[in-house]
Design a protein around this motif. Structure first.
Motif, PDB file in Angstrom:
ATOM      1  N   ARG A   1      10.367 -11.853  45.759  1.00 17.09           N
ATOM      2  CA  ARG A   1       9.025 -12.418  45.670  1.00 17.09           C
ATOM      3  C   ARG A   1       8.432 -12.169  44.294  1.00 17.09           C
ATOM      4  N   GLU A   2       7.916 -13.230  43.678  1.00 20.51           N
ATOM      5  CA  GLU A   2       7.242 -13.121  42.387  1.00 20.51           C
ATOM      6  C   GLU A   2       5.768 -12.771  42.597  1.00 20.51           C
ATOM      7  N   SER A   3       5.110 -13.544  43.442  1.00 19.92           N
ATOM      8  CA  SER A   3       3.726 -13.290  43.815  1.00 19.92           C
ATOM      9  C   SER A   3       3.538 -13.867  45.220  1.00 19.92           C
ATOM     10  N   VAL A   4       2.307 -13.888  45.705  1.00 13.45           N
ATOM     11  CA  VAL A   4       2.069 -14.334  47.076  1.00 13.45           C
ATOM     12  C   VAL A   4       2.496 -15.786  47.238  1.00 13.45           C
ATOM     13  N   GLY A   5       3.515 -16.024  48.056  1.00 13.08           N
ATOM     14  CA  GLY A   5       3.977 -17.380  48.328  1.00 13.08           C
ATOM     15  C   GLY A   5       4.922 -17.955  47.295  1.00 13.08           C
ATOM     16  N   VAL A   6       5.245 -17.222  46.236  1.00 11.21           N
ATOM     17  CA  VAL A   6       6.143 -17.709  45.186  1.00 11.21           C
ATOM     18  C   VAL A   6       7.394 -16.832  45.186  1.00 11.21           C
ATOM     19  N   TRP A   7       8.543 -17.477  45.368  1.00 11.82           N
ATOM     20  CA  TRP A   7       9.827 -16.768  45.460  1.00 11.82           C
ATOM     21  C   TRP A   7      10.753 -17.261  44.362  1.00 11.82           C
ATOM     22  N   LYS A   8      11.585 -16.372  43.828  1.00 11.86           N
ATOM     23  CA  LYS A   8      12.465 -16.740  42.715  1.00 11.86           C
ATOM     24  C   LYS A   8      13.838 -16.128  42.911  1.00 11.86           C
ATOM     25  N   CYS A   9      14.863 -16.964  42.657  1.00  7.63           N
ATOM     26  CA  CYS A   9      16.247 -16.486  42.698  1.00  7.63           C
ATOM     27  C   CYS A   9      16.564 -15.859  41.351  1.00  7.63           C
ATOM     28  N   ARG A  10      17.133 -14.663  41.384  1.00  2.59           N
ATOM     29  CA  ARG A  10      17.437 -13.958  40.143  1.00  2.59           C
ATOM     30  C   ARG A  10      18.775 -14.380  39.549  1.00  2.59           C
TER      31      ARG A  10
ATOM     32  N   CYS B   1      20.026 -18.022  39.773  1.00  3.26           N
ATOM     33  CA  CYS B   1      19.927 -19.381  39.216  1.00  3.26           C
ATOM     34  C   CYS B   1      18.517 -19.729  38.719  1.00  3.26           C
ATOM     35  N   ASP B   2      17.580 -18.782  38.751  1.00  5.70           N
ATOM     36  CA  ASP B   2      16.194 -18.982  38.302  1.00  5.70           C
ATOM     37  C   ASP B   2      15.457 -20.083  39.062  1.00  5.70           C
ATOM     38  N   PHE B   3      15.886 -20.361  40.292  1.00  8.70           N
ATOM     39  CA  PHE B   3      15.212 -21.363  41.121  1.00  8.70           C
ATOM     40  C   PHE B   3      13.942 -20.744  41.687  1.00  8.70           C
ATOM     41  N   THR B   4      12.793 -21.353  41.403  1.00 11.60           N
ATOM     42  CA  THR B   4      11.509 -20.864  41.896  1.00 11.60           C
ATOM     43  C   THR B   4      10.998 -21.850  42.937  1.00 11.60           C
ATOM     44  N   PHE B   5      10.535 -21.323  44.064  1.00 14.87           N
ATOM     45  CA  PHE B   5      10.060 -22.198  45.133  1.00 14.87           C
ATOM     46  C   PHE B   5       8.921 -21.536  45.893  1.00 14.87           C
ATOM     47  N   ALA B   6       8.184 -22.354  46.626  1.00 14.53           N
ATOM     48  CA  ALA B   6       7.064 -21.859  47.437  1.00 14.53           C
ATOM     49  C   ALA B   6       7.560 -21.515  48.826  1.00 14.53           C
ATOM     50  N   GLY B   7       7.009 -20.472  49.378  1.00 14.82           N
ATOM     51  CA  GLY B   7       7.350 -20.050  50.730  1.00 14.82           C
ATOM     52  C   GLY B   7       6.163 -19.362  51.362  1.00 14.82           C
ATOM     53  N   GLY B   8       6.443 -18.507  52.318  1.00 16.68           N
ATOM     54  CA  GLY B   8       5.371 -17.758  52.961  1.00 16.68           C
ATOM     55  C   GLY B   8       4.939 -16.579  52.101  1.00 16.68           C
ATOM     56  N   ALA B   9       3.890 -15.904  52.531  1.00 15.27           N
ATOM     57  CA  ALA B   9       3.390 -14.760  51.787  1.00 15.27           C
ATOM     58  C   ALA B   9       4.373 -13.596  51.827  1.00 15.27           C
ATOM     59  N   TYR B  10       5.034 -13.404  52.980  1.00 13.42           N
ATOM     60  CA  TYR B  10       5.920 -12.253  53.140  1.00 13.42           C
ATOM     61  C   TYR B  10       7.368 -12.626  53.379  1.00 13.42           C
ATOM     62  N   THR B  11       7.650 -13.888  53.674  1.00 15.69           N
ATOM     63  CA  THR B  11       9.018 -14.366  53.852  1.00 15.69           C
ATOM     64  C   THR B  11       9.165 -15.694  53.119  1.00 15.69           C
ATOM     65  N   PRO B  12      10.337 -15.958  52.569  1.00 18.43           N
ATOM     66  CA  PRO B  12      10.504 -17.213  51.829  1.00 18.43           C
ATOM     67  C   PRO B  12      10.488 -18.452  52.716  1.00 18.43           C
ATOM     68  N   VAL B  13      10.846 -18.302  53.994  1.00 21.10           N
ATOM     69  CA  VAL B  13      10.862 -19.442  54.917  1.00 21.10           C
ATOM     70  C   VAL B  13      10.018 -19.080  56.133  1.00 21.10           C
ATOM     71  N   THR B  14       9.076 -19.980  56.499  1.00 22.10           N
ATOM     72  CA  THR B  14       8.239 -19.746  57.669  1.00 22.10           C
ATOM     73  C   THR B  14       8.525 -20.791  58.738  1.00 22.10           C
ATOM     74  N   LYS B  15       8.135 -20.514  59.962  1.00 25.05           N
ATOM     75  CA  LYS B  15       8.331 -21.465  61.056  1.00 25.05           C
ATOM     76  C   LYS B  15       7.567 -22.755  60.785  1.00 25.05           C
ATOM     77  N   LEU B  16       6.345 -22.624  60.284  1.00 22.58           N
ATOM     78  CA  LEU B  16       5.541 -23.803  59.988  1.00 22.58           C
ATOM     79  C   LEU B  16       6.163 -24.624  58.862  1.00 22.58           C
ATOM     80  N   GLY B  17       6.780 -23.954  57.895  1.00 25.57           N
ATOM     81  CA  GLY B  17       7.450 -24.662  56.807  1.00 25.57           C
ATOM     82  C   GLY B  17       8.636 -25.467  57.294  1.00 25.57           C
ATOM     83  N   ILE B  18       9.370 -24.924  58.262  1.00 26.06           N
ATOM     84  CA  ILE B  18      10.512 -25.635  58.842  1.00 26.06           C
ATOM     85  C   ILE B  18      10.032 -26.890  59.555  1.00 26.06           C
ATOM     86  N   VAL B  19       8.934 -26.761  60.310  1.00 25.70           N
ATOM     87  CA  VAL B  19       8.372 -27.913  61.025  1.00 25.70           C
ATOM     88  C   VAL B  19       7.877 -28.959  60.032  1.00 25.70           C
TER      89      VAL B  19
END
Length: 103
Positions: free
Chosen positions: A51-60, A62-80
């Protein structure tokens, strides 16, 4: 030479002591351990996401940065939401949301 007594192992709640109640501390432990553990990158598949910051996740890797949940990169609501964006029928989405609320 002074000997210390048996030391008790403490987890993420080490700074809280006996405060805030056991259920709150248990919930805190669950969230923090999920946050700290390494996650799999959706781009390259390596377990290098942090986690970089709240809701921002980064792969160390491939440097891929993406939005996710505050505490987990993938949320149930995000899947829906992803399923809805793909164009799944509305009935399936409503059924999936109802199933997740029942869990």
């Amino acid at each position: 030479m002074k000997r210390l007594g048996k030391m008790k192992k403490v987890g993420p709640t080490r700074g809280l002591g006996v405060r805030y109640g056991s259920s709150v501390r248990k919930r805190y432990v669950k969230v923090i351990t999920e946050l700290k553990k390494p996650h799999r990158c959706p781009q390259c598949g390596f377990v290098r996401v942090k986690r970089e910051s709240v809701g921002v996740w980064k792969c160390r890797k491939c440097d891929f940065t993406f939005a996710g949940g505050a505490y987990t990169p993938v949320t149930k609501l995000g899947i829906v939401a992803k399923r809805a964006a793909k164009g799944a029928p509305v009935e399936e989405i409503a059924k999936a949301v109802a199933e997740e609320e029942n869990e």
